[in-house]
Write a protein that holds these residues in place. Structure first.
Motif, PDB file in Angstrom:
ATOM      1  N   GLY A 158     -37.497 -32.968  42.172  1.00 44.86           N
ATOM      2  CA  GLY A 158     -38.899 -33.211  42.509  1.00 44.86           C
ATOM      3  C   GLY A 158     -39.588 -33.988  41.405  1.00 44.86           C
ATOM      4  O   GLY A 158     -38.945 -34.545  40.510  1.00 44.86           O
ATOM      5  N   ASP A 159     -40.910 -33.981  41.458  1.00 47.62           N
ATOM      6  CA  ASP A 159     -41.702 -34.798  40.531  1.00 47.62           C
ATOM      7  C   ASP A 159     -41.548 -34.379  39.074  1.00 47.62           C
ATOM      8  O   ASP A 159     -41.539 -35.231  38.182  1.00 47.62           O
ATOM      9  CB  ASP A 159     -43.180 -34.726  40.928  1.00 47.62           C
ATOM     10  N   ALA A 160     -41.458 -33.047  38.830  1.00 50.36           N
ATOM     11  CA  ALA A 160     -41.437 -32.576  37.446  1.00 50.36           C
ATOM     12  C   ALA A 160     -40.217 -33.116  36.683  1.00 50.36           C
ATOM     13  O   ALA A 160     -40.356 -33.734  35.622  1.00 50.36           O
ATOM     14  CB  ALA A 160     -41.441 -31.046  37.416  1.00 50.36           C
ATOM     15  N   ALA A 161     -39.025 -32.894  37.247  1.00 49.95           N
ATOM     16  CA  ALA A 161     -37.805 -33.379  36.576  1.00 49.95           C
ATOM     17  C   ALA A 161     -37.798 -34.910  36.553  1.00 49.95           C
ATOM     18  O   ALA A 161     -37.311 -35.529  35.598  1.00 49.95           O
ATOM     19  CB  ALA A 161     -36.569 -32.851  37.288  1.00 49.95           C
ATOM     20  N   ARG A 162     -38.346 -35.499  37.595  1.00 52.79           N
ATOM     21  CA  ARG A 162     -38.391 -36.964  37.656  1.00 52.79           C
ATOM     22  C   ARG A 162     -39.224 -37.531  36.495  1.00 52.79           C
ATOM     23  O   ARG A 162     -38.852 -38.526  35.872  1.00 52.79           O
ATOM     24  CB  ARG A 162     -38.966 -37.367  39.018  1.00 52.79           C
ATOM     25  N   ARG A 163     -40.343 -36.844  36.209  1.00 46.13           N
ATOM     26  CA  ARG A 163     -41.190 -37.300  35.095  1.00 46.13           C
ATOM     27  C   ARG A 163     -40.425 -37.195  33.770  1.00 46.13           C
ATOM     28  O   ARG A 163     -40.550 -38.062  32.896  1.00 46.13           O
ATOM     29  CB  ARG A 163     -42.475 -36.452  35.022  1.00 46.13           C
ATOM     30  N   VAL A 164     -39.613 -36.143  33.637  1.00 44.98           N
ATOM     31  CA  VAL A 164     -38.824 -35.974  32.401  1.00 44.98           C
ATOM     32  C   VAL A 164     -37.856 -37.148  32.243  1.00 44.98           C
ATOM     33  O   VAL A 164     -37.774 -37.776  31.177  1.00 44.98           O
ATOM     34  CB  VAL A 164     -38.031 -34.643  32.434  1.00 44.98           C
ATOM     35  N   LEU A 165     -37.138 -37.445  33.327  1.00 46.89           N
ATOM     36  CA  LEU A 165     -36.146 -38.530  33.256  1.00 46.89           C
ATOM     37  C   LEU A 165     -36.820 -39.875  33.024  1.00 46.89           C
ATOM     38  O   LEU A 165     -36.326 -40.710  32.243  1.00 46.89           O
ATOM     39  CB  LEU A 165     -35.308 -38.569  34.541  1.00 46.89           C
ATOM     40  N   ASP A 166     -37.954 -40.112  33.694  1.00 47.22           N
ATOM     41  CA  ASP A 166     -38.659 -41.389  33.512  1.00 47.22           C
ATOM     42  C   ASP A 166     -39.117 -41.556  32.062  1.00 47.22           C
ATOM     43  O   ASP A 166     -39.036 -42.642  31.491  1.00 47.22           O
ATOM     44  CB  ASP A 166     -39.871 -41.459  34.456  1.00 47.22           C
ATOM     45  N   ARG A 167     -39.572 -40.441  31.477  1.00 46.95           N
ATOM     46  CA  ARG A 167     -40.044 -40.526  30.090  1.00 46.95           C
ATOM     47  C   ARG A 167     -38.865 -40.792  29.150  1.00 46.95           C
ATOM     48  O   ARG A 167     -38.950 -41.629  28.242  1.00 46.95           O
ATOM     49  CB  ARG A 167     -40.764 -39.233  29.685  1.00 46.95           C
ATOM     50  N   PRO A 194     -45.748 -26.855  18.721  1.00 48.90           N
ATOM     51  CA  PRO A 194     -45.548 -26.208  20.023  1.00 48.90           C
ATOM     52  C   PRO A 194     -44.596 -26.992  20.908  1.00 48.90           C
ATOM     53  O   PRO A 194     -44.356 -28.180  20.672  1.00 48.90           O
ATOM     54  CB  PRO A 194     -46.959 -26.215  20.623  1.00 48.90           C
ATOM     55  N   MET A 195     -44.052 -26.334  21.910  1.00 47.33           N
ATOM     56  CA  MET A 195     -43.256 -27.029  22.919  1.00 47.33           C
ATOM     57  C   MET A 195     -44.200 -28.009  23.624  1.00 47.33           C
ATOM     58  O   MET A 195     -45.218 -27.587  24.184  1.00 47.33           O
ATOM     59  CB  MET A 195     -42.707 -26.002  23.920  1.00 47.33           C
ATOM     60  N   PRO A 196     -43.907 -29.331  23.590  1.00 49.61           N
ATOM     61  CA  PRO A 196     -44.817 -30.287  24.232  1.00 49.61           C
ATOM     62  C   PRO A 196     -44.945 -29.993  25.722  1.00 49.61           C
ATOM     63  O   PRO A 196     -43.991 -29.552  26.361  1.00 49.61           O
ATOM     64  CB  PRO A 196     -44.129 -31.633  23.990  1.00 49.61           C
ATOM     65  N   GLN A 197     -46.126 -30.235  26.247  1.00 46.37           N
ATOM     66  CA  GLN A 197     -46.375 -29.924  27.652  1.00 46.37           C
ATOM     67  C   GLN A 197     -46.787 -31.162  28.437  1.00 46.37           C
ATOM     68  O   GLN A 197     -47.392 -32.085  27.885  1.00 46.37           O
ATOM     69  CB  GLN A 197     -47.477 -28.864  27.764  1.00 46.37           C
ATOM     70  N   GLY A 198     -46.428 -31.139  29.734  1.00 45.33           N
ATOM     71  CA  GLY A 198     -46.873 -32.177  30.653  1.00 45.33           C
ATOM     72  C   GLY A 198     -47.842 -31.549  31.638  1.00 45.33           C
ATOM     73  O   GLY A 198     -48.934 -31.128  31.245  1.00 45.33           O
ATOM     74  N   ALA A 199     -47.373 -31.395  32.871  1.00 48.58           N
ATOM     75  CA  ALA A 199     -48.233 -30.786  33.887  1.00 48.58           C
ATOM     76  C   ALA A 199     -48.126 -29.269  33.888  1.00 48.58           C
ATOM     77  O   ALA A 199     -48.787 -28.605  34.684  1.00 48.58           O
ATOM     78  CB  ALA A 199     -47.864 -31.328  35.262  1.00 48.58           C
ATOM     79  N   GLY A 200     -47.306 -28.706  33.022  1.00 45.23           N
ATOM     80  CA  GLY A 200     -47.115 -27.256  33.000  1.00 45.23           C
ATOM     81  C   GLY A 200     -47.631 -26.644  31.714  1.00 45.23           C
ATOM     82  O   GLY A 200     -48.318 -27.299  30.917  1.00 45.23           O
ATOM     83  N   SER A 201     -47.285 -25.377  31.500  1.00 45.65           N
ATOM     84  CA  SER A 201     -47.673 -24.686  30.280  1.00 45.65           C
ATOM     85  C   SER A 201     -46.635 -23.602  30.007  1.00 45.65           C
ATOM     86  O   SER A 201     -46.914 -22.412  30.034  1.00 45.65           O
ATOM     87  CB  SER A 201     -49.064 -24.062  30.466  1.00 45.65           C
ATOM     88  N   ALA A 202     -45.397 -24.037  29.781  1.00 41.88           N
ATOM     89  CA  ALA A 202     -44.308 -23.058  29.693  1.00 41.88           C
ATOM     90  C   ALA A 202     -43.269 -23.482  28.659  1.00 41.88           C
ATOM     91  O   ALA A 202     -43.166 -24.649  28.297  1.00 41.88           O
ATOM     92  CB  ALA A 202     -43.649 -22.915  31.058  1.00 41.88           C
ATOM     93  N   ALA A 216     -35.799 -26.949  30.212  1.00 37.41           N
ATOM     94  CA  ALA A 216     -37.005 -26.598  29.454  1.00 37.41           C
ATOM     95  C   ALA A 216     -38.107 -27.630  29.683  1.00 37.41           C
ATOM     96  O   ALA A 216     -39.280 -27.280  29.860  1.00 37.41           O
ATOM     97  CB  ALA A 216     -36.666 -26.509  27.966  1.00 37.41           C
ATOM     98  N   TYR A 217     -37.733 -28.918  29.701  1.00 41.68           N
ATOM     99  CA  TYR A 217     -38.732 -29.975  29.868  1.00 41.68           C
ATOM    100  C   TYR A 217     -39.327 -29.927  31.282  1.00 41.68           C
ATOM    101  O   TYR A 217     -40.506 -30.195  31.480  1.00 41.68           O
ATOM    102  CB  TYR A 217     -38.118 -31.359  29.632  1.00 41.68           C
ATOM    103  N   THR A 218     -38.459 -29.597  32.262  1.00 40.11           N
ATOM    104  CA  THR A 218     -38.950 -29.503  33.645  1.00 40.11           C
ATOM    105  C   THR A 218     -39.966 -28.368  33.765  1.00 40.11           C
ATOM    106  O   THR A 218     -40.988 -28.507  34.443  1.00 40.11           O
ATOM    107  CB  THR A 218     -37.760 -29.281  34.610  1.00 40.11           C
ATOM    108  N   TYR A 219     -39.693 -27.255  33.081  1.00 37.56           N
ATOM    109  CA  TYR A 219     -40.662 -26.149  33.074  1.00 37.56           C
ATOM    110  C   TYR A 219     -41.991 -26.627  32.471  1.00 37.56           C
ATOM    111  O   TYR A 219     -43.068 -26.283  32.955  1.00 37.56           O
ATOM    112  CB  TYR A 219     -40.149 -24.970  32.244  1.00 37.56           C
ATOM    113  N   SER A 220     -41.892 -27.420  31.393  1.00 31.44           N
ATOM    114  CA  SER A 220     -43.121 -27.875  30.733  1.00 31.44           C
ATOM    115  C   SER A 220     -43.885 -28.875  31.599  1.00 31.44           C
ATOM    116  O   SER A 220     -45.043 -29.193  31.327  1.00 31.44           O
ATOM    117  CB  SER A 220     -42.794 -28.515  29.374  1.00 31.44           C
ATOM    118  N   GLU A 221     -43.228 -29.375  32.634  1.00 29.80           N
ATOM    119  CA  GLU A 221     -43.898 -30.278  33.574  1.00 29.80           C
ATOM    120  C   GLU A 221     -44.333 -29.527  34.831  1.00 29.80           C
ATOM    121  O   GLU A 221     -44.719 -30.134  35.822  1.00 29.80           O
ATOM    122  CB  GLU A 221     -42.948 -31.426  33.969  1.00 29.80           C
TER     123      GLU A 221
END
Lengths: 454, 319
Positions: A232-241, A300-308, A209-214
């Motif tokens: 890739g970058d999206a899941a990586r950002r989740v893990l880094d956070r 809302p579901m928190p968002q990063g680079a995405g909107s899902a 879910a977090y990767t989708y939001s990124e």
């Protein structure tokens, strides 16, 4: 003594598996004397007397309107452990009531029936929410009908927000905000700022879910073959956070090895500032666990680079062993008991009255299973019986119209989640965990799982 | 000795005398033996039927299911050794096997001496022996899942009892279940607490059977407590120790409840065991064939251990 216990448990497991296999071919529900009998899950437990009475009254009314059908209610909740042997032994219910995480696996294993003919014949079928129906349809074939649906969002404790100097009416909307809010809650109140769950596949589920939001995705199809797409970058950002919040901010607490039920108990006890869940779905359990309604907030579901966001819900499916007559009767029953209260105001009011009288929450905002106009009509009708602080859900409800509902991985979702649990656990339990290496290793494992499926 | 009474031999081929006139200890005739065997078989039949239906038939079916793929709806398909191939290609299998062995080793290191020491201490108590026995046995009465959940709360790194107590003396907090290194020993400590009571009672019963004269003789010869334990008590208990040791090995190789309820195999697969893998294959992934293939492999491994057990106990008990 314990070793005896374990021996017996193992024997029982093997016995269940094998006896289950031996029982193939039996069918408990048969049509006799022109009457089709169906066993249906979803009967309220005996402790919920009013809800059960409403169910039984509805059964009587349904049987009166459909003289050729007999409905036998079952208050047994969905349990994957008992379902397999019951299915094999021919004693599984005709109508299965399952969480939205189950249909993919049941469809893949061909354990549920094709109800396309019966479902598409319903007048309201075309008005059903296509986002939700995407979970129960595969290649144009319909395998289930929804009872209720909800999207992942942020559940938060309004009292802790106020204590930490945050505005309880303004939950965070981005992951950066979540991190800052979590640290503030931890620093000002000592409570866990942001809770996380990582066992029983919930770590993989949340990572998805977090990767989708990124803006990322989990698997992709190319040339008819599915492969892992999360390294890739999206899941990586989740893990880094996660790593930063756990080890730099210390805002996630030391106990990160739990599942949703554990977190609900902690959240109801006021020990968790925020966490990602289906707020509408957990609200009744939150109240049952002693949580204060006035402290409950849904954002809302928190968002990063995405909107899902991901969708959750309760689905009704039909046992693959059902006869054509049982399939038709089952769809009629699902329409009568579960679809009707979502489009027929009279049925909606009767259900809401019974629930309110029993003290269970009425008016929890959900993702409409029909179009918005129908949903608005129903909300208005049941408003006098609502007992939920609906304004505490305002930010969450507002997000439902703006976020994209992304489906779970369509292939082997539970196995993928199981392979990703250790990734989430590693980052949150080991300071020196390497997110890049973890994702690369998980990619290999998930590709092996997907390869096995194709 | 009882004098032997001489009797005239029966004519060759003649039937023995009827029962009333027959002396005690005479060999029963063939038809008599047949009747007894038949009666025995009749008495045995219900047990045989139960074992056959609930144990042997499922075991046989397991072997068949291990070679099939089924969704429990359609007829099962024969897939040969494919389920075993899937199993051996699973990178988690070596981890699960090693984890199970590690759990077994830790259980023996912690779980084997602990009940023995407790039994010796309780047997030496002049007063309060009975309450001590009750206290030690109490955890066995607690349902396994309840004791596991109880310890999960004890182990909580933020608000758990164990860290709270250690904090009083300036130690910790320790991550316990949250750490890949600490998780497995933490499970073993819980399992030992929960299961030691039964072993303590068995050791206590065995200790009672050790002749007092042996201790007194050793004491007269000036043996210290440690020497009396090492040279008198332990040799006398060796049969019981061996039986419990091997039963514990078999039980440990089938560990499921603790990792399933407490950690779900985490963190980072540090507590995934063979039985947990079987559970996941069957009930999480719906791959009943591979689950059964792993069950069969585990059964074979346990059969080997059991054979070893029988062989060793025969050797020790004959001394």
């Amino acid at each position: 003594m314990r070793s005896h216990f374990r021996s017996l448990s193992a024997c029982a497991l093997v016995a269940v598996l094998t006896v289950a296999g031996a029982g193939c071919g039996q069918d408990a529900e048969t049509a006799q004397g022109g009457v089709t009998t169906i066993t249906v899950m979803g009967m309220p437990a005996a402790t919920n007397a009013k809800g059960r009475k409403l169910f039984q009254d509805q059964v009587a009314a349904f049987e009166k309107a459909n003289p050729g059908i007999k409905v036998v209610g079952s208050d047994m909740p969905w349990d994957v452990k008992t379902f397999a042997p019951m299915l094999a032994g021919g004693s599984a219910p005709t109508v299965l009531r399952v969480p939205l995480t189950e249909p993919a696996g049941l469809i893949e294993r061909r354990q549920v029936a094709d109800i396309t003919k019966e479902a598409t014949a319903l007048a309201e079928y075309r008005s059903l929410n296509p986002d939700i129906m995407s979970y129960v349809t595969r290649n144009g074939v319909t395998y289930g009908l929804p009872e209720k649906a909800y999207a992942l969002g942020l559940a938060y404790n309004r009292a802790l927000f106020a204590k930490a100097g945050l505005d309880p009416d303004k939950p965070p909307a981005t992951w950066d905000d979540v991190r800052a809010y979590a640290k503030q809650i931890k620093d000002k109140t000592g409570a866990v700022g942001f809770g996380e769950i990582t066992t029983n596949n919930s770590g993989g589920w949340h990572l998805t879910a977090y990767t989708y939001s990124e803006g990322g995705s989990m698997i992709e199809q190319a040339g008819g073959r599915w492969t892992a797409a999360f390294n890739g970058d999206a899941a990586r950002r989740v893990l880094d956070r996660w790593r930063a919040m756990r080890w730099e901010d210390d805002s996630m607490g030391g106990n990160v090895l739990g599942k949703q039920e554990d977190m609900i108990a902690q959240f109801a006890a006021g020990k968790i500032g925020m966490w990602v869940t289906s707020p509408s779905d957990i609200y009744p359990t939150y109240v049952t666990n002693g949580g204060k309604p006035e402290d409950f907030g849904a954002g809302p579901m928190p968002q990063g680079a995405g909107s899902a966001t991901l969708v959750g819900g309760t689905i009704h499916m039909v046992n693959a062993k059902a006869t054509p007559e049982q399939r038709a009767a089952a769809v009629k029953w699902i329409q009568y008991r579960y679809l009707r209260p979502n489009f027929d105001t009279e049925a909606a009011v009767a259900t809401a009255k019974a629930a309110a009288a029993d003290g269970t929450p009425v008016g929890v905002p959900v993702l409409p299973i029909f179009d918005q106009a129908t949903a608005d009509k129903i909300y208005k009708a049941i408003a006098p019986h609502a007992n939920v602080p609906q304004d505490h859900f305002a930010a969450y409800v507002a997000s439902l119209g703006s976020l994209t509902f992304t489906p779970e991985p369509q292939v082997a979702s539970q196995e993928i989640y199981a392979a990703l649990d250790p990734v989430a656990q590693a980052v949150l339990t080991r300071r020196d965990a390497d997110p890049a290496a973890l994702l690369a290793d998980a990619e290999t494992r998930v590709n092996a799982i997907l390869g096995k499926q194709q | 000795m009882t004098p032997v009474v001489a009797t005239a031999p029966s004519p060759a081929g003649a039937a023995p005398e009827a029962a009333p006139g027959r002396r005690a200890g005479a060999r029963p005739g063939r038809s008599d033996r047949g009747r007894r065997a038949l009666a025995g078989l009749v008495f045995l039949l219900p047990a045989l039927a139960c074992f056959g239906y609930f144990a042997w038939w499922p075991i046989g079916r397991s072997v068949v299911l291990a070679l099939q793929q089924t969704n429990l709806v359609d007829p099962a398909r024969w897939v040969g050794l494919r389920n075993f191939e899937v199993l051996f290609a699973d990178p988690l299998l070596p981890t699960a096997v090693l984890n199970t062995l590690w759990y077994t080793v830790l259980s023996l290191l912690i779980g084997l001496p602990a009940p023995l020491v407790l039994a010796v201490l309780i047997s030496e108590l002049r007063r309060f022996g009975a309450p001590a026995r009750v206290l030690v046995y109490l955890p066995v009465i607690v349902p396994p899942v309840v004791s596991v959940l109880l310890w999960k709360i004890f182990y909580d790194p933020d608000s758990g009892l164990i860290n709270a107590v250690l904090g009083l003396v300036g130690l910790g907090p320790y991550p316990w279940l949250q750490s890949p290194a600490w998780a497995m020993p933490s499970l073993v400590v819980e399992a030992t607490w929960a299961g030691a009571g039964g072993a303590v009672l068995i050791y206590l019963a065995a200790l009672v059977a050790v002749p007092r004269e042996l201790y007194e003789a050793a004491e007269t010869d000036g043996a210290s407590i440690a020497r009396r334990v090492w040279h008198v008590m332990l040799p006398q208990l060796r049969g019981v120790i061996l039986v419990l040791l091997l039963l514990q090995i078999i039980g440990c190789l089938q560990v499921f409840t603790e990792p399933y309820v407490m950690t779900d195999g985490g963190p980072e697969n540090a507590t995934v065991t063979v039985l947990l893998m079987i559970y996941r294959y069957a009930f999480l992934f719906g791959d009943y064939g591979t689950a059964t293939a792993l069950s069969v492999l585990l059964a074979v491994a346990l059969a080997v251990v059991s054979a070893l057990y029988l062989r060793l106990t025969r050797g020790w008990s004959s001394r």
